[in-house]
Design a protein around this motif. Structure first.
Motif, short mmCIF file in Angstrom:
data_model
loop_
_atom_site.label_atom_id
_atom_site.label_comp_id
_atom_site.label_asym_id
_atom_site.label_seq_id
_atom_site.Cartn_x
_atom_site.Cartn_y
_atom_site.Cartn_z
N TYR A 1 10.02 -45.72 48.86
CA TYR A 1 10.96 -45.80 49.99
C TYR A 1 10.59 -46.93 50.94
CZ TYR A 1 12.20 -44.40 54.81
OH TYR A 1 12.59 -44.38 56.12
N SER B 1 18.03 -36.30 50.39
CA SER B 1 17.77 -37.41 51.30
C SER B 1 16.89 -38.54 50.78
CB SER B 1 17.17 -36.85 52.59
OG SER B 1 16.18 -35.88 52.30
N TYR C 1 6.58 -42.88 57.00
CA TYR C 1 6.83 -41.48 57.35
C TYR C 1 6.10 -41.17 58.66
CZ TYR C 1 8.57 -40.85 52.55
OH TYR C 1 9.27 -40.92 51.37
N VAL D 1 12.87 -34.80 49.06
CA VAL D 1 13.17 -35.66 50.20
C VAL D 1 12.67 -37.08 49.91
CG1 VAL D 1 12.57 -36.12 52.60
CG2 VAL D 1 13.20 -33.81 51.89
N ASP E 1 14.82 -43.43 58.34
CA ASP E 1 14.91 -41.97 58.38
C ASP E 1 13.56 -41.25 58.26
OD1 ASP E 1 14.73 -42.81 55.75
OD2 ASP E 1 16.29 -41.50 54.98
N SER F 1 11.50 -40.41 48.16
CA SER F 1 11.96 -41.12 46.95
C SER F 1 10.88 -41.13 45.87
CB SER F 1 12.35 -42.56 47.30
OG SER F 1 13.52 -42.56 48.08
N THR G 1 16.42 -42.03 49.55
CA THR G 1 17.32 -43.17 49.76
C THR G 1 17.04 -44.39 48.89
OG1 THR G 1 15.92 -43.64 51.68
CG2 THR G 1 18.04 -42.59 52.12
N1 PHE Z 1 14.71 -41.39 52.77
C1 PHE Z 1 13.32 -41.05 52.63
C2 PHE Z 1 12.87 -41.45 51.22
O1 PHE Z 1 13.67 -41.78 50.41
C3 PHE Z 1 13.04 -39.61 52.88
C4 PHE Z 1 13.49 -39.06 54.20
C5 PHE Z 1 14.81 -38.72 54.41
C6 PHE Z 1 12.59 -38.84 55.21
C7 PHE Z 1 15.25 -38.21 55.63
C8 PHE Z 1 13.02 -38.35 56.43
C9 PHE Z 1 14.35 -38.06 56.65
O2 PHE Z 1 11.73 -41.41 50.89
#
Ligand code: PHE
Length: 374
Positions: free
Chosen positions: A174, A124, A226, A101, A250, A103, A126
């Motif tokens: 991230y 996920s 987070y 999840v 996110d 990065s 990003t």
């Molecule tokens: N996009 C975040 C990252 O790259 C991780 C994340 C994705 C957290 C979706 C919560 C929900 O670190």
């Protein structure tokens, strides 16, 4: 629940085979933060993946072989994510890897997957750097230049704010990236960043950063961290009399966010991959199936975990003999794939281009505000 699964998976982990389609099962590895301060990320993603596997196996598996998941907990630590990746490849001989999840943790895994030519699909992560590691690394989510622009547009056009403060987690690729992308987009739209403060994940006292921010009288604060830290930041900000909207990305997506921050999170907004209130049949069908499996509503992580798994299975299904190179090639060809989180097209950089949603946190609920297309 997941601990039991890990145990079962490990006891199932058997001998290696050169071609996955000739093994008894198709082994998929998963690396996630099942424990630690981002545990809900790992657990939700794992549940989404498990649901996809259950459905796939009920349909007869992939090319007649059952899918077997081998899940490893990285405790939210990049170095553990790297160790887990090596183990999945060298000991468990997995066909492909789902994760991570975060990065920073995907960045610790990707070079190992790339070097071994094992396809890796992050549900996920990003940050743009993740898929830049190499041609075996994919993701099924949008990337942060887009997510930053979505929140900059929301700040300028919906909240109509001019002066924004930033509070970034310098230990997170991230958070650092998203702060920079937001800054660039917000300035371009005529906005001003009045102060840019930082913290390191794991910190619990944000009073000094927030006091500096308060002195600059911003109209809003962008906190792309987070949930564990964000919940505390919201609480401490309100205690200091900071009433302006807080915004994020996110990384806020967790039931725990509200447990930590409570009412301090009213008047806050974040971008995400999906809203469970989206009436699209693909979403509502997923919500129904997930609820009956786990007795709770799926968050964005669960939806992304599910989509990552489903897309990987579709790619494996399309191969002739199931080699790593074929799976990689099929992943690169995914187009207009109707997933839970929208139609997914993998672009030439192995990223997914797809819409984002903006949600408002209100008394513990995430209210859908808008959808922004790429
Ligand atoms: N996009 C975040 C990252 O790259 C991780 C994340 C994705 C957290 C979706 C919560 C929900 O670190």
């Amino acid at each position: 629940m997941f601990l039991k699964n890990i145990f079962i998976s490990l006891t199932f982990a058997g001998a290696a085979s050169a071609s996955p389609l000739f093994a008894d099962t198709i082994k998929i590895g998963e690396v996630g933060s099942m424990t630690g301060s981002e545990a809900t990320f790992g657990v939700s993603t794992h549940e989404g993946i498990q649901l996809a596997i259950k459905e796939q196996n009920a349909k007869g598996g992939i090319k007649g072989k059952k899918v077997e998941l081998i899940s490893l907990d990285d405790q939210g630590k990049p170095e553990e994510a790297a160790i887990a990746t090596t183990k999945l490849i060298s000991q468990d001989k997995v066909t492909a890897i789902l994760g991570e999840v975060s990065s920073s943790r995907s960045l610790a895994m990707a070079p190992i997957a790339q070097q071994n030519k094992i396809p890796m699909v992050s549900p996920s992560s990003t940050n743009p750097k993740v898929t830049e590691v190499g041609d075996y690394i994919f993701r099924v989510c949008f990337i942060d230049p887009f997510q930053g622009a979505v929140m900059a547009k929301f700040a300028a056009e919906t909240l109509k704010v001019k002066k924004v403060a930033i509070l970034r987690d310098v230990k997170s690729d991230y958070s650092v990236g998203l702060s920079d992308y937001f800054t660039a987009a917000f300035k371009k739209s005529g906005g001003e960043i009045v102060v840019d403060q930082s913290y390191s994940s794991g910190e619990v006292d944000f009073n000094s950063q927030l006091t500096s921010i308060r002195a600059k009288k911003p109209d809003a604060i962008f906190v792309p961290g987070y949930y564990t830290e964000v919940g505390l930041i919201a609480k401490q900000a309100r205690k200091l009399g900071i009433k302006v909207p807080l915004m994020g990305g996110d990384g806020w997506d967790s039931d725990k966010l509200y447990e930590i921050g409570g009412k301090a999170l009213n008047n806050t907004f974040f971008s995400n991959h999906y809203s469970k209130d989206d009436q699209a049949p693909a979403v509502q069908n997923f919500v129904k199936n997930y609820k009956s499996a786990y007795n709770r509503s799926p968050d964005g992580l669960a939806a992304m975990g599910y989509d990552a798994a489903v897309i990987l299975f579709a790619a494996i299904e399309k191969t002739k003999t199931g080699t790593n190179a074929e799976i990689r090639a099929e992943l690169a060809k995914i187009k207009e794939f109707q997933a839970v989180t929208g139609k997914i097209t993998i672009d030439e950089k192995r990223n997914a281009s797809k819409p984002a949603v903006v949600l408002e946190v209100k008394d513990g609920k995430f209210l859908y505000k808008s959808t922004v297309n790429p």
